[in-house]
Design a protein around this motif. Structure first.
Motif, PDB file in Angstrom:
ATOM      1  N   PHE A  97       7.423   3.288  -7.591  1.00 15.24           N
ATOM      2  CA  PHE A  97       7.453   1.924  -7.061  1.00 15.24           C
ATOM      3  C   PHE A  97       6.543   1.703  -5.852  1.00 15.24           C
ATOM      4  CE2 PHE A  97      11.701   2.393  -9.064  1.00 15.24           C
ATOM      5  CZ  PHE A  97      11.569   1.409 -10.025  1.00 15.24           C
ATOM      6  N   GLU A  98       6.353   2.722  -5.032  1.00 13.82           N
ATOM      7  CA  GLU A  98       5.605   2.522  -3.793  1.00 13.82           C
ATOM      8  C   GLU A  98       4.169   2.055  -4.014  1.00 13.82           C
ATOM      9  OE1 GLU A  98       5.014   5.854  -0.938  1.00 13.82           O
ATOM     10  OE2 GLU A  98       6.472   4.734   0.272  1.00 13.82           O
ATOM     11  N   PRO A  99       3.405   2.625  -4.989  1.00 11.82           N
ATOM     12  CA  PRO A  99       2.039   2.132  -5.194  1.00 11.82           C
ATOM     13  C   PRO A  99       1.993   0.665  -5.622  1.00 11.82           C
ATOM     14  CG  PRO A  99       2.359   4.257  -6.276  1.00 11.82           C
ATOM     15  CD  PRO A  99       3.703   3.788  -5.855  1.00 11.82           C
ATOM     16  N   ILE A 100       2.974   0.249  -6.424  1.00  4.03           N
ATOM     17  CA  ILE A 100       3.009  -1.152  -6.872  1.00  4.03           C
ATOM     18  C   ILE A 100       3.258  -2.079  -5.690  1.00  4.03           C
ATOM     19  CG2 ILE A 100       4.170  -2.799  -8.388  1.00  4.03           C
ATOM     20  CD1 ILE A 100       4.927  -0.425 -10.181  1.00  4.03           C
ATOM     21  N   VAL A 101       4.238  -1.708  -4.861  1.00  7.18           N
ATOM     22  CA  VAL A 101       4.561  -2.526  -3.696  1.00  7.18           C
ATOM     23  C   VAL A 101       3.403  -2.535  -2.708  1.00  7.18           C
ATOM     24  CG1 VAL A 101       6.108  -2.750  -1.706  1.00  7.18           C
ATOM     25  CG2 VAL A 101       7.039  -2.180  -3.955  1.00  7.18           C
ATOM     26  N   ASP A 102       2.754  -1.396  -2.511  1.00  4.93           N
ATOM     27  CA  ASP A 102       1.616  -1.321  -1.594  1.00  4.93           C
ATOM     28  C   ASP A 102       0.449  -2.173  -2.079  1.00  4.93           C
ATOM     29  OD1 ASP A 102       2.948   0.351   0.110  1.00  4.93           O
ATOM     30  OD2 ASP A 102       2.086   2.200  -0.688  1.00  4.93           O
TER      31      ASP A 102
END
Length: 256
Positions: A97-102
């Motif tokens: 999830f972190e790359p998408i949110v970033d």
């Protein structure tokens, strides 16, 4: 006593601002078309309250804006909190999830609003989708951060006392992350409100943002001021509601 003193200071500050505003307009230091007097703004508010604006009541415009905002905010909270907690608790979930949110985080919401309008139309669906994305990011980040900042010794103590992973999550992780979650929700509400007004100025036929934009086209600065005050006042009320919720749910926050 301190709370009472703070309220007096707040009320005095507001009174001074209104007094300066009234003084500037009464001395005609600026054109009334640019900055209307408090009396003119109050008259415009009472007129809109009584007759509505463009055949719709003030409550209709305000209700349209709040419905879009609160619907998106609730959906964002429902999805962002568990996903954020999962991402903070699990490195694998964080990697997903972190790359998408970033990627989404630095994008101005109005940059992809045109796409949402093309996909969902100019109705509430596109606006709620836009606000959902705007609210999701700060809640997700705050939820994940609330877990990652938890000292590892807290979990070790829970496990040493025989707690399972589920019990440790419910009794230790979630309560520890709750203050950060509530801060993220307050941030998301502010970001969502800003995005809402911008979206209504781009494609809408109702709402406070649309009312302000429409009033600017016919040079009704008094109506613009009414809209601005309504946005600020409702925003303050919603933030106060979240603050009270924060005090009720996490009374220990800030007292350690």
């Amino acid at each position: 006593m301190k709370i009472k003193d703070n309220r007096i200071i707040t009320i005095t500050t507001i009174g001074i601002i209104i007094l300066i505003w009234a003084l500037i307009t009464s001395l005609h230091l600026v054109e009334s078309l640019i900055v209307p007097s408090p009396k003119t703004v109050l008259s415009a508010f009472l007129e809109i309250l009584r007759k509505g604006y463009k055949r719709q009541s003030l409550l209709f415009h305000l209700g349209s804006s709040l419905y879009r905002l609160l619907a998106a905010f609730v959906f964002a909270t429902i999805f962002a909190v568990p996903l954020g907690l999962w991402a903070g608790f699990s490195k694998k979930a964080r990697a997903v999830f972190e790359p998408i949110v970033d990627f989404v985080k630095p994008l101005p919401p109005l940059a992809y609003y045109t796409l949402l309008v093309l996909w969902l139309g100019i109705g509430n669906e596109s606006k709620i989708a836009l606000l959902f994305v705007a609210c999701f990011t700060p809640i997700f980040i705050a939820s994940a951060a609330g877990v990652t900042r938890l000292p590892e010794r807290f979990l070790n103590c829970a496990y040493s006392l025989g707690a399972s992973h589920g019990q440790a999550f419910r009794k230790v992780v979630f309560p520890a992350a709750l203050p950060a979650i509530l801060v993220g929700m307050r941030t998301a509400l502010g970001v969502g409100y800003t995005t809402l007004i911008s979206s209504e100025m781009v494609a809408a036929t109702s709402g406070i943002g649309w009312m302000v934009l429409d009033a600017s086209r016919i040079m009704r600065s008094d109506v613009i001021f009414v809209g601005i005050f309504l946005m600020g006042f409702t925003g303050v009320l919603m933030d106060m509601g979240l603050r009270k919720l924060e005090k009720k749910l996490v009374p220990w926050n800030g007292k350690e």
